[in-house]
Motif scaffolding. Sequence first.
Motif: not given
Lengths: 112, 116
Positions: A33, A35, A42, B9, B33, B35, B37, B41-43, B45, B90, B104-105, B107-109
Motif C-alpha cells: 500500500y 499512504y 492521519g 486531539k 489498531y 500506532y 508516530q 514521523k516513524f510509525l 504498531i 494514531f 487497508p487501514l 486512520f484517525g487524525n
Amino acid sequence: GEDVEQSLFLSVREGDSSVINCTYTDSSSTYLYWYKQEPGAGLQLLTYIFSNMDMKQDQRLTVLLNKKDKHLSLRIADTQTGDSAIYFCAEIRDTNAGKSTFGDGTTLTVKP
Amino acid sequence: DTAVSQTPKYLVTQMGNDKSIKCEQNLGHDTMYWYKQDSKKFLKIMFSYNNKELIINETVPNRFSPKSPDKAHLNLHINSLELGDSAVYFCASSQGGRREYNSPLHFGNGTRLTVT
C-alpha cells in the motif's frame, strides 16, 4: 521501518513527475500500500497493489512492483503543490495477523 | 460522517500522570489498531484488536493498556507517563477478521501527546 525502506526526502518542481521508491525484504508480502499523510492529519490510503501485479495506474498515480528486486515505486505525474506530504509504503504479510509494516516515510516537497 | 475519530486531539500532561485516549470507528470494521508516530514521523504498531480480542501486542511497556469495550471502540490508557511517551498516537481500523488481513487501514487524525 522494520524491513521496509524508503528515502526520507524528495523535492520536485511543480509540473514535474515525482518518483518515490520503497524496498521490502519479505517476499511473502502479498499486499502493498501507499499512504499519504498531510500535516496534522492521519494517513490516508492513496493506492495499493497486489503482489501478482506488475503495475497499477490510477489517474496521476502509477505504482510499479518489481518482485524479483522487492522494489515498489509510486510515480506522481504533473506533481502539484497539494501533493506535498509524507508518503508511506506499507506491506501486509498474511502470516502476521494483519500487521502492517510501514516504511519510514518520504517527505515530498513541491516547489512552485 | 463515517470515520475513525479519536479524542482528545491534543494532550499535554506532566510526568507521572495517567491519561487515556479514546477511539471510535463507525465503519463497521472488525479490527482496530493503535500506532505510535515519533518525532521523526516513524510509525510503529503498538496493539491491534479483532472483535474485542487482542491479536497484536508489540514490545510496548506494560504502562500502556488498550481496552476494547466493543468492536467499535479501542481506548488506550497510559500509566505513569514518561517524557519518552511524547508522540502522536494514531488509532486505525480495517475491515475483515482473522484470515482476512488484506484490507487497508483507515486512520484517525491522531492525538498529539506532550509529556512535560
